[in-house]
Design a protein around this motif. Structure first.
Motif, PDB file in Angstrom:
ATOM      1  N   ARG A   7       0.612  -1.085  -0.126  1.00  0.00           N
ATOM      2  CA  ARG A   7       0.073   0.035  -0.157  1.00  0.00           C
ATOM      3  C   ARG A   7       0.935   1.169   0.151  1.00  0.00           C
ATOM      4  N   TYR A   8       1.926   1.361   0.774  1.00  0.00           N
ATOM      5  CA  TYR A   8       2.998   2.211   0.827  1.00  0.00           C
ATOM      6  C   TYR A   8       3.585   2.541  -0.650  1.00  0.00           C
ATOM      7  N   PHE A   9       3.911   1.528  -1.382  1.00  0.00           N
ATOM      8  CA  PHE A   9       4.505   1.689  -2.744  1.00  0.00           C
ATOM      9  C   PHE A   9       3.690   2.064  -3.642  1.00  0.00           C
ATOM     10  N   ALA A  10       2.252   1.567  -3.510  1.00  0.00           N
ATOM     11  CA  ALA A  10       1.136   2.239  -4.462  1.00  0.00           C
ATOM     12  C   ALA A  10       1.000   3.549  -4.228  1.00  0.00           C
ATOM     13  N   ALA A  11       0.895   4.177  -3.031  1.00  0.00           N
ATOM     14  CA  ALA A  11       0.778   5.573  -2.711  1.00  0.00           C
ATOM     15  C   ALA A  11       1.905   6.556  -3.323  1.00  0.00           C
ATOM     16  N   VAL A  12       3.235   6.022  -3.419  1.00  0.00           N
ATOM     17  CA  VAL A  12       4.331   6.754  -3.984  1.00  0.00           C
ATOM     18  C   VAL A  12       4.025   6.608  -5.278  1.00  0.00           C
TER      19      VAL A  12
END
Length: 300
Positions: A7-12
């Motif tokens: 989820r962190y990667f998707a946001a960045v």
């Protein structure tokens, strides 16, 4: 690798900006940067190129973004499905009905379920007598039944949802076809087409009413269910006494007449007592509300 890393990667990947992504995720920017470095270290590949001015996806990062979007969508769908199932709003319900219940209420049940519980698939078994339905509920081949009490055997829970008068079914050529109202005494010498199962609730009520009228009906033919019974009556092989809901089944050559002294039968919702699945309760409440609404409108 944890789900939060994805989820962190998707946001960045969506913002190409660590500050904006951190704000969207409600986490501190250093914690987000550390999590992305952990993910890259685990994959042993650079997902982003970073400069003082911009953040951009590497070719590996672009490929990973597409895969992560698919994975997260699957996870979200799974969570949504589990919650719907737990709330009784998704799954499969196998429903058994007596023959006449299918004629009168099945279209309304199916239509309302499509509107109120669109995630529930409905599998119907029709023209089932009470003993057969009780066996199906106990064996687990069906979850709910609409049947005529009493239940046969143990572990079956019943909730009465309607009362139906019995009516006379005769062929259009029968001497009683032109009579608006008939009494049981008029049937004393008539051959009867009756349900073959001797535990039929309709047959039990009919036999009791005939005894009160001073005779025992002559069982000329037997039928395994309502559809066959009505076909034999239409062919002129005898008279039939059936629940009033058969009026909703137009059949050429068949005439239905009131039979005020024949008694009435109950219609009940049935389920296995040990089956406490929320989906069974949700569909059961919906069916019960439909019959209650019909009863209320009929009383006005």
């Amino acid at each position: 690798m944890e789900l939060r890393h994805l989820r962190y990667f998707a946001a960045v990947a969506d913002t190409c900006h660590f500050g904006q992504a951190a704000k969207r995720l409600h986490v501190a920017q250093p914690a987000l940067s550390y999590a992305i470095r952990q993910l890259e270290a685990e994959l042993d590949v650079a997902l982003f190129t970073r400069t003082t001015r911009q953040v951009a996806l590497t070719p590996a990062g672009e490929y990973f973004r597409d895969e992560v979007e698919r994975i997260l969508a699957s996870v979200d769908n799974a969570v949504h499905g589990v919650r719907r199932l737990a709330d009784g709003r998704s799954g499969l319900i196998r429903l058994g009905l007596t023959g006449t219940a299918a004629f009168s209420h099945l279209p309304q049940i199916a239509r309302t379920m499509q509107q109120e519980l669109p995630g529930v698939a409905l599998q119907i078994q029709t023209d089932m007598l009470t003993p057969e339905q009780c066996n199906g509920l106990r064996s687990g081949t069906m979850e709910l039944g609409i049947l005529r009490p009493p239940a046969i055997g143990e572990d079956i829970e019943l909730r009465t949802i309607a009362h139906e008068p019995l009516v006379l079914a005769v062929s259009a050529e029968h001497r009683l076809a032109s009579e608006p109202v008939v009494s049981l005494a008029d049937l004393r010498s008539e051959p009867f087409v009756m349900y073959g199962n001797r535990e039929s609730a309709v047959t039990s009520v009919l036999l009791r009413s005939c005894r009160q009228a001073g005779f025992t009906p002559h069982r000329e033919h037997e039928a395994p269910g309502t559809a066959v019974l009505l076909a034999l009556v239409t062919a002129g092989l005898g008279v039939g006494v059936v629940p009033a809901s058969v009026r909703s089944l137009p059949l050429d050559g068949l005439v239905i007449r009131d039979l005020p002294d024949a008694g009435e039968v109950e219609l009940a919702l049935a389920w296995r007592r040990s089956n406490d699945h929320p989906l069974v309760e949700a569909v059961g409440r919906l069916i019960e509300s439909l019959y209650a609404a019909d009863a209320a409108s009929a009383g006005h």
